[in-house]
Design an enzyme around this catalytic site. Structure first.
Site, PDB file in Angstrom:
ATOM      1  N   TYR A  64      56.289  31.998  39.496  1.00 44.73           N
ATOM      2  CA  TYR A  64      55.273  33.054  39.962  1.00 44.73           C
ATOM      3  C   TYR A  64      56.663  33.939  40.939  1.00 44.73           C
ATOM      4  CZ  TYR A  64      51.347  30.700  38.270  1.00 44.73           C
ATOM      5  OH  TYR A  64      50.533  30.121  37.685  1.00 44.73           O
ATOM      6  N   SER A 210      42.833  31.306  34.377  1.00 44.11           N
ATOM      7  CA  SER A 210      42.286  32.510  33.955  1.00 44.11           C
ATOM      8  C   SER A 210      41.053  32.397  33.542  1.00 44.11           C
ATOM      9  CB  SER A 210      43.060  32.961  32.367  1.00 44.11           C
ATOM     10  OG  SER A 210      44.529  32.969  32.454  1.00 44.11           O
ATOM     11  N   PRO A 211      40.186  31.871  34.578  1.00 45.67           N
ATOM     12  CA  PRO A 211      38.658  31.598  34.521  1.00 45.67           C
ATOM     13  C   PRO A 211      37.882  32.941  34.377  1.00 45.67           C
ATOM     14  CG  PRO A 211      39.267  31.552  36.961  1.00 45.67           C
ATOM     15  CD  PRO A 211      40.536  31.517  35.985  1.00 45.67           C
ATOM     16  N   GLN A 214      41.193  37.000  32.942  1.00 44.17           N
ATOM     17  CA  GLN A 214      42.087  37.900  33.482  1.00 44.17           C
ATOM     18  C   GLN A 214      41.477  39.186  33.839  1.00 44.17           C
ATOM     19  OE1 GLN A 214      45.812  37.834  31.092  1.00 44.17           O
ATOM     20  NE2 GLN A 214      46.449  36.112  32.396  1.00 44.17           N
ATOM     21  N   GLY A 218      34.464  40.613  34.145  1.00 44.94           N
ATOM     22  CA  GLY A 218      33.928  41.579  35.360  1.00 44.94           C
ATOM     23  C   GLY A 218      32.928  42.434  34.697  1.00 44.94           C
ATOM     24  N   GLY A 219      32.877  42.900  33.595  1.00 46.83           N
ATOM     25  CA  GLY A 219      32.042  43.913  33.178  1.00 46.83           C
ATOM     26  C   GLY A 219      32.633  45.237  33.115  1.00 46.83           C
TER      27      GLY A 219
HETATM   28  N1  LIG Z   1      49.033  27.028  34.624  1.00 46.88           N
HETATM   29  C1  LIG Z   1      49.286  28.191  33.664  1.00 46.88           C
HETATM   30  O1  LIG Z   1      49.959  28.137  32.613  1.00 46.88           O
HETATM   31  C2  LIG Z   1      48.631  29.314  34.309  1.00 46.88           C
HETATM   32  C3  LIG Z   1      48.471  30.663  33.468  1.00 46.88           C
HETATM   33  C4  LIG Z   1      47.949  31.497  33.936  1.00 46.88           C
HETATM   34  C5  LIG Z   1      47.401  31.581  35.311  1.00 46.88           C
HETATM   35  N2  LIG Z   1      47.391  30.595  36.207  1.00 46.88           N
HETATM   36  C6  LIG Z   1      46.817  30.344  37.482  1.00 46.88           C
HETATM   37  O2  LIG Z   1      45.415  30.645  37.472  1.00 46.88           O
HETATM   38  C7  LIG Z   1      45.216  31.885  38.203  1.00 46.88           C
HETATM   39  C8  LIG Z   1      43.976  32.630  37.554  1.00 46.88           C
HETATM   40  O3  LIG Z   1      44.448  33.201  36.392  1.00 46.88           O
HETATM   41  P1  LIG Z   1      44.677  34.620  35.955  1.00 46.88           P
HETATM   42  O4  LIG Z   1      45.272  35.365  37.423  1.00 46.88           O
HETATM   43  O5  LIG Z   1      45.437  34.519  34.643  1.00 46.88           O
HETATM   44  O6  LIG Z   1      43.227  35.070  35.327  1.00 46.88           O
HETATM   45  P2  LIG Z   1      41.720  35.438  36.382  1.00 46.88           P
HETATM   46  O7  LIG Z   1      41.775  34.529  37.497  1.00 46.88           O
HETATM   47  O8  LIG Z   1      40.947  35.362  35.161  1.00 46.88           O
HETATM   48  O9  LIG Z   1      41.959  37.003  36.443  1.00 46.88           O
HETATM   49  C9  LIG Z   1      42.302  37.540  37.736  1.00 46.88           C
HETATM   50  C10 LIG Z   1      42.085  39.006  37.775  1.00 46.88           C
HETATM   51  O10 LIG Z   1      40.716  39.315  37.664  1.00 46.88           O
HETATM   52  C11 LIG Z   1      40.299  40.325  38.286  1.00 46.88           C
HETATM   53  N3  LIG Z   1      39.199  39.935  39.188  1.00 46.88           N
HETATM   54  C12 LIG Z   1      39.304  38.751  40.113  1.00 46.88           C
HETATM   55  N4  LIG Z   1      38.221  38.732  40.781  1.00 46.88           N
HETATM   56  C13 LIG Z   1      37.480  39.488  40.351  1.00 46.88           C
HETATM   57  C14 LIG Z   1      36.196  39.961  40.655  1.00 46.88           C
HETATM   58  N5  LIG Z   1      35.341  39.064  41.581  1.00 46.88           N
HETATM   59  N6  LIG Z   1      35.328  41.018  40.029  1.00 46.88           N
HETATM   60  C15 LIG Z   1      36.096  41.630  38.963  1.00 46.88           C
HETATM   61  N7  LIG Z   1      37.495  41.308  38.617  1.00 46.88           N
HETATM   62  C16 LIG Z   1      38.108  40.427  39.440  1.00 46.88           C
HETATM   63  C17 LIG Z   1      41.584  40.782  38.924  1.00 46.88           C
HETATM   64  O11 LIG Z   1      42.139  41.679  38.289  1.00 46.88           O
HETATM   65  P3  LIG Z   1      42.791  42.995  38.782  1.00 46.88           P
HETATM   66  O12 LIG Z   1      44.000  42.576  39.303  1.00 46.88           O
HETATM   67  O13 LIG Z   1      43.254  43.906  37.455  1.00 46.88           O
HETATM   68  O14 LIG Z   1      41.880  43.746  39.357  1.00 46.88           O
HETATM   69  C18 LIG Z   1      42.433  39.493  39.039  1.00 46.88           C
HETATM   70  O15 LIG Z   1      43.680  39.799  39.269  1.00 46.88           O
HETATM   71  C19 LIG Z   1      46.601  32.510  38.436  1.00 46.88           C
HETATM   72  O16 LIG Z   1      46.519  33.160  39.723  1.00 46.88           O
HETATM   73  C20 LIG Z   1      47.504  31.139  38.602  1.00 46.88           C
HETATM   74  O17 LIG Z   1      47.576  30.758  39.573  1.00 46.88           O
HETATM   75  C21 LIG Z   1      48.104  29.456  35.551  1.00 46.88           C
END
Ligand SMILES: NC(=O)c1ccc[n+]([C@@H]2O[C@H](COP(=O)([O-])OP(=O)(O)OC[C@H]3O[C@@H](n4cnc5c(N)ncnc54)[C@H](OP(=O)(O)O)[C@@H]3O)[C@@H](O)[C@H]2O)c1
Length: 322
Positions: A64, A210-211, A214, A218-219
């Protein structure tokens, strides 16, 4: 108001909140194809809101921003008055185009970026090293022997590789604690491909990345399709392609959320963590304080069995390979 309990992680001594904070979003400009990375003062506020909301652990990685996220996280924790030992830090070794020897070679850089916070959970980010799983796990076990880390995890490892990693660590007297996998209501493949079942059998925790799919869960994008055009381009195409297929599920999340005065995102996180007992922890990322506040409060309500089954049914199609 802090309202997150603590759950054990694998067989380790770590006791973590079922929701942690994912810190990919703190990578700076290098990840702008995915995120509008917040400035440091906003990162400080996101981390503070997460701590205030009861989160006690943070997931970052070398990949990152080549340490930028680790540095930003450490700075934010210090700004919030936290000291080493107050929180749990998970980070990851980047195995791409590298051999296992680079685990020891690059570890001091991880320590420097995160200082003064020590690394609790050290993970292999992807199963793509030039070296075998055996070699990688043995180098991880060396770090455990030297007491430089508390426990070991992997990420994106399929069932076979996860079992192998577990076996190699066992032979050194340790356990594999976690496998960090993509897991959400829009991607339930690990429930079908053997990873979830093996994790339960071996007492390995699944860290769901990515729970929120991404942000798609959120809708906001289902309510206003034009909003998709403003999403950074690496997420835009997958949002567009999944918008209609996910609509019945997301509409149900919005409807159920109204019963508890919460948001669709909170319902999605609550379901993901609750559905598998204590096997799954989730690490939603956030680019705004309000998102972090919501995500910490995702476990503050209990859905009915009927609501849980309804979500399960509507998301079942996402167990299939895409
Ligand atoms: N191990 C791996 O290969 C791997 C791969 C991917 C991710 N990760 C880890 O997993 C973490 C989470 O995954 P991710 O970032 O890919 O996806 P995510 O957590 O599913 O989505 C995060 C995004 O969702 C939106 N969001 C967050 N909270 C919200 C809410 N309460 N209401 C509405 N929208 C909301 C925001 O988007 P906006 O910024 O567009 O507002 C935020 O940036 C990463 O930060 C990382 O630490 C690991």
């Amino acid at each position: 108001m802090a309202n997150l309990k603590r759950i054990p992680v694998g067989k380790s001594d770590l006791q973590l909140s079922p929701i942690g904070l994912g810190c990919w979003q703190f990578s700076g400009k290098s990840m702008s194809a995915f995120w509008n990375s917040p400035p440091q003062d906003e990162i400080n506020a996101i981390v503070k809101a997460s701590l205030d909301g009861g989160i006690n652990w943070f997931d970052t990685a070398e990949m990152y921003g080549n340490g930028a996220s680790e540095t930003a996280l450490s700075a934010a924790l210090q700004a919030a008055g936290r000291k080493n030992g107050d929180v749990v830090i998970a980070t990851k070794w980047n195995p791409i185009l590298r051999r296992a020897a680079s685990i020891a070679k690059t570890f001091p850089a991880r320590e420097q970026h995160l200082a003064p916070f020590e690394i609790d959970l050290f993970q292999v980010h992807l199963p793509y090293s030039f070296s075998s799983v055996e070699a990688q796990m043995n180098r991880m076990a060396d770090l455990l022997d030297a007491k430089k880390i508390k426990t070991v995890g992997v990420s994106n490892f399929n069932e076979r590789k996860m079992r192998l990693a577990h076996k190699i660590l066992k032979a050194r007297g340790y356990d594999l604690s976690t496998n960090q996998m993509r897991y959400s209501l829009l991607d339930r493949r690990i429930e079908k491909d053997g990873v979830m079942a093996a994790a339960k059998e071996l007492n390995i925790s699944i860290i769901a990345y990515s729970p929120l799919a991404q942000g798609l869960l959120g809708g906001k994008y289902h309510a206003d399709a034009n909003a998709v055009d403003k999403v950074p381009f690496m997420r835009r195409r997958s949002f567009k392609s999944r918008l209609e297929k996910s609509r019945p599920l997301v509409e149900a999340l919005v409807e159920i959320a109204q019963n508890y005065n919460v948001t669709a995102s909170q319902v999605a996180l609550n379901w993901l963590v609750t559905f598998n007992g204590e096997t799954v922890l989730a690490i939603p990322g956030a680019t705004r304080v309000e998102q972090a506040k919501q995500n910490c409060n995702a476990m503050s309500f209990a859905m009915t069995t009927a609501e849980i089954s309804r979500i399960d049914g509507l998301s079942k199609t996402f167990m299939e390979k895409r």
